[in-house]
Design an enzyme around this catalytic site. Structure first.
Site, short mmCIF file in Angstrom:
data_model
loop_
_atom_site.label_atom_id
_atom_site.label_comp_id
_atom_site.label_asym_id
_atom_site.label_seq_id
_atom_site.Cartn_x
_atom_site.Cartn_y
_atom_site.Cartn_z
N GLU A 96 8.34 13.69 18.08
CA GLU A 96 8.97 13.70 16.76
C GLU A 96 8.40 14.87 15.94
O GLU A 96 7.19 14.95 15.73
CB GLU A 96 8.65 12.37 16.05
CG GLU A 96 9.35 12.22 14.73
CD GLU A 96 8.97 10.92 14.03
OE1 GLU A 96 7.77 10.60 13.98
OE2 GLU A 96 9.87 10.24 13.52
N LYS A 123 0.89 -1.17 0.00
CA LYS A 123 0.00 0.00 0.00
C LYS A 123 0.92 1.21 0.00
O LYS A 123 1.63 1.48 0.96
CB LYS A 123 -0.87 -0.02 1.26
CG LYS A 123 -2.22 0.65 1.11
CD LYS A 123 -2.17 2.15 0.87
CE LYS A 123 -1.95 2.93 2.14
NZ LYS A 123 -1.60 4.35 1.88
N CYS A 165 12.98 9.12 9.90
CA CYS A 165 12.66 8.53 11.20
C CYS A 165 13.88 8.52 12.10
O CYS A 165 13.77 8.72 13.30
CB CYS A 165 12.11 7.13 11.01
SG CYS A 165 13.20 6.12 9.99
N GLU A 171 8.11 -0.45 11.99
CA GLU A 171 9.20 0.54 11.90
C GLU A 171 8.57 1.90 12.10
O GLU A 171 7.96 2.45 11.17
CB GLU A 171 9.87 0.46 10.52
CG GLU A 171 10.61 -0.84 10.24
CD GLU A 171 11.92 -0.96 11.01
OE1 GLU A 171 12.28 -0.02 11.74
OE2 GLU A 171 12.56 -2.02 10.89
P1 NAD Z 1 1.67 7.67 8.56
O1 NAD Z 1 1.58 6.75 9.73
O2 NAD Z 1 0.74 8.82 8.53
O3 NAD Z 1 1.45 6.88 7.20
C1 NAD Z 1 2.26 5.79 6.84
C2 NAD Z 1 1.47 4.89 5.91
O4 NAD Z 1 0.38 4.35 6.64
C3 NAD Z 1 0.85 5.60 4.70
O5 NAD Z 1 0.93 4.73 3.57
C4 NAD Z 1 -0.61 5.78 5.11
O6 NAD Z 1 -1.48 5.81 4.02
C5 NAD Z 1 -0.84 4.51 5.91
N1 NAD Z 1 -1.94 4.57 6.87
C6 NAD Z 1 -2.44 5.66 7.50
N2 NAD Z 1 -3.47 5.30 8.32
C7 NAD Z 1 -3.60 3.95 8.19
C8 NAD Z 1 -4.45 2.99 8.79
N3 NAD Z 1 -5.39 3.32 9.68
N4 NAD Z 1 -4.30 1.69 8.45
C9 NAD Z 1 -3.34 1.32 7.56
N5 NAD Z 1 -2.50 2.19 6.96
C10 NAD Z 1 -2.63 3.49 7.27
O7 NAD Z 1 3.19 8.12 8.49
P2 NAD Z 1 3.82 9.13 7.42
O8 NAD Z 1 3.43 10.50 7.83
O9 NAD Z 1 3.57 8.67 6.05
O10 NAD Z 1 5.38 8.90 7.70
C11 NAD Z 1 6.05 9.57 8.69
C12 NAD Z 1 6.25 8.67 9.89
O11 NAD Z 1 6.87 7.45 9.48
C13 NAD Z 1 7.18 9.27 10.89
O12 NAD Z 1 6.68 9.04 12.20
C14 NAD Z 1 8.47 8.51 10.68
O13 NAD Z 1 9.31 8.48 11.80
C15 NAD Z 1 7.98 7.16 10.31
N6 NAD Z 1 9.00 6.42 9.53
C16 NAD Z 1 9.63 5.37 10.11
C17 NAD Z 1 10.64 4.70 9.42
C18 NAD Z 1 11.38 3.54 10.04
O14 NAD Z 1 12.01 2.79 9.31
N7 NAD Z 1 11.35 3.37 11.35
C19 NAD Z 1 10.97 5.10 8.13
C20 NAD Z 1 10.28 6.16 7.56
C21 NAD Z 1 9.28 6.82 8.28
#
Ligand code: NAD
Length: 483
Positions: free
Chosen positions: A385, A179, A288, A254
């Site tokens: 964050e 997704k 992240c 993650e």
């Molecule tokens: P987000 O949680 O808003 O979205 C991430 C993904 O989840 C998107 O594809 C979104 O469409 C999907 N999503 C949202 N709600 C959902 C639900 N209820 N069910 C299933 N999927 C859903 O995060 P973001 O804003 O896209 O990314 C930023 C965050 O990601 C930051 O907190 C960052 O630290 C973290 N991040 C972590 C890593 C890691 O490897 N640890 C890497 C990159 C980003």
């Protein structure tokens, strides 16, 4: 006409080997200009059901598992080649949909190819072991793929994070449903076109471009998904783990971070400044594992603030296509959120050294590189964050206090120490609650080094040889030889 212009083509979902349209679309914007650059077909619940059914058919047919593993190795090598064939387009789209500098987008697309090379090399080496139980028994373990791996990808490094989970899952013999992030779905579509061209069994890889709250939520709650791999925010991760717990579905999580670098009195300060440049400001801080807290010994505190402020002030903020050091943040919402954090930090008494607000006079969503000093560990800016180009500098008197501060948030993704003393460098890792510890260089490591979090930063590991074991489960076989 620019042949790479995303307006000039359609952007669809990939299910069971077919590109599927949808009645609804979402708009994608270039954060450097605020302008719409593409319309992408949105996956709905019916697409989720179709993708899961296709992946299940692939699993049941044994198309990925009945063959000798070397064939999967060859398939991943072909995918890596095809990704490289699309490098120019993938990098361009990654740049204009996320705002990152074009060189960084190029490196990222190449990194996506490397994941397929790397895990292709492991596909025929996922071995079990024989366990001695005495002469009357033969006991051994088998590593089996989960079946269907549902993978949710964030926008900050969309193609490389997609490849980071997809490549090992496929190498291990899982069928995968990705997704993609709604804010940056284009480069991943190019990645999937490369995968299609490389030739994979039908239903082995599927791509859904959908909203998190609809397609994402439907995918993770689907009764026929065998594993969930989520990279994104803590709040979404927690919601997904709750949904997964209903059916006891295993997850790799993650999540976010609030990572600290500790500057000891003997540190090489030039290295510290280079690390802040990369760790805090690369990708406009939307990482992240960003270096978001710098804990500095009192003896070098003001010197570090001065050097970091000078570097931050020298960064060119602008369009990633034009090669600026610091691109925009992903959206107007994100920019407002970051500014809000900065406003509240100022009101709480943090000393603003530089930045603190959006760049004025630009159409896109640009944030000034921002440095706060004299940050109290209990302030919101020290605990939450921000996901933007913002650094908090804090002071410590002794080692114990430094580790206490470093470990004093709900996160535990990465950490770093800056010292030239071997005893401090070697005694630091056990004292830091983090999945990776950097010494003298933030981000020291690569796709070869295991990555993942402690505490609310998640669980499970990606990258490195270790990650392949996130995509298999172990079955033990015990045989009585002499009944
Ligand atoms: P987000 O949680 O808003 O979205 C991430 C993904 O989840 C998107 O594809 C979104 O469409 C999907 N999503 C949202 N709600 C959902 C639900 N209820 N069910 C299933 N999927 C859903 O995060 P973001 O804003 O896209 O990314 C930023 C965050 O990601 C930051 O907190 C960052 O630290 C973290 N991040 C972590 C890593 C890691 O490897 N640890 C890497 C990159 C980003």
């Amino acid at each position: 006409m620019n042949h790479l212009d995303p307006h000039n083509r359609t952007w669809l979902n990939f299910v069971n080997g077919v590109w599927l349209p949808s009645d609804e679309c979402i708009d994608v914007h270039n954060p450097a200009t605020g302008k719409k650059i593409a319309s992408v077909a949105v996956a709905g619940g019916n697409h989720v059901d179709m993708a899961v059914a296709a992946a299940r058919d692939c699993v049941t047919s044994g198309a990925l598992t009945k063959c000798r593993p070397v064939l999967r190795a060859e398939m991943l090598a072909r995918i890596a080649r095809e990704i490289r064939n699309r490098a120019e387009e993938g990098a361009y789209l990654g740049c204009i949909e996320s705002g990152k500098p074009i060189e960084a987008a190029r490196r990222e697309f190449e990194e996506a190819a490397r994941y397929f090379d790397y895990y292709g090399g492991m596909a025929d080496k996922i071995e079990g072991s024989a366990i001695p139980l005495g002469q009357r028994y033969l006991d051994y373990t088998i590593r089996e793929p989960y079946g269907i791996s549902a993978q949710i990808v964030p926008w900050n490094f969309a193609p490389s994070i997609c490849a980071r989970s997809l490549a090992p899952a496929l190498a291990a013999g899982n069928a995968v449903i990705v997704k993609s992030p709604e804010l940056a779905p284009l480069a991943i579509i190019v990645l999937f076109e490369a995968i299609e061209r490389a030739g994979v069994p039908k239903g082995a890889v599927n791509l859904l471009c959908g909203l998190g709250r609809t397609a994402g939520a439907a995918l993770v709650a689907h009764k026929d998904v065998d594993q969930i791999v989520f990279t994104g925010s803590v709040a979404t991760g927690v919601a997904i783990m709750k949904a997964a717990s209903e059916r006891s579905v295993p997850c790799v999580m993650e999540l976010g971070g609030k990572s600290a670098g500790i500057v000891f009195p003997d540190a090489n300060l030039e290295r510290v400044v280079e690390s802040v440049k990369a760790g805090t400001f690369f990708n406009a801080g939307q990482i992240c594992s960003a270096l978001s807290r710098l804990l500095v010994h009192t003896s070098v505190y003001e010197a570090v603030i001065g050097k970091v402020a000078e570097m931050a002030g020298s960064l060119e903020v602008g369009d990633g296509l034009a090669g600026a050091d610091l691109g925009p943040v992903i959206s107007e919402d994100q920019l407002e959120k970051i500014e809000g954090f900065c406003q509240r930090a100022k009101s709480a008494g943090a000393r603003l050294i530089t930045g603190g607000q959006r760049v004025s006079g630009k159409d896109g969503w640009f944030m000034e590189p921002t440095v706060f000093a004299d940050v109290d560990p209990n302030m919101e800016i020290a605990q939450e964050e921000v996901f933007g180009p913002v650094l908090c500098i804090m002071k410590f008197e002794d080692e114990d206090q430094a580790y206490q501060l470093a470990n004093g948030t709900r996160f535990g993704l990465v950490a770093g120490v800056f010292t030239q003393k071997l005893d401090i460098a070697l005694s630091a890792p056990p004292r830091l609650s983090a999945g990776q510890v950097f010494v003298n260089e933030w981000f020291a490591g690569g796709i070869e080094t295991p990555f993942g979090g402690n505490k609310m930063s998640g669980h499970g590991r990606e990258k490195g040889q270790e990650a392949i074991y996130s995509y298999v489960r172990t079955k033990n076989v015990g045989i009585l030889l002499a009944p």
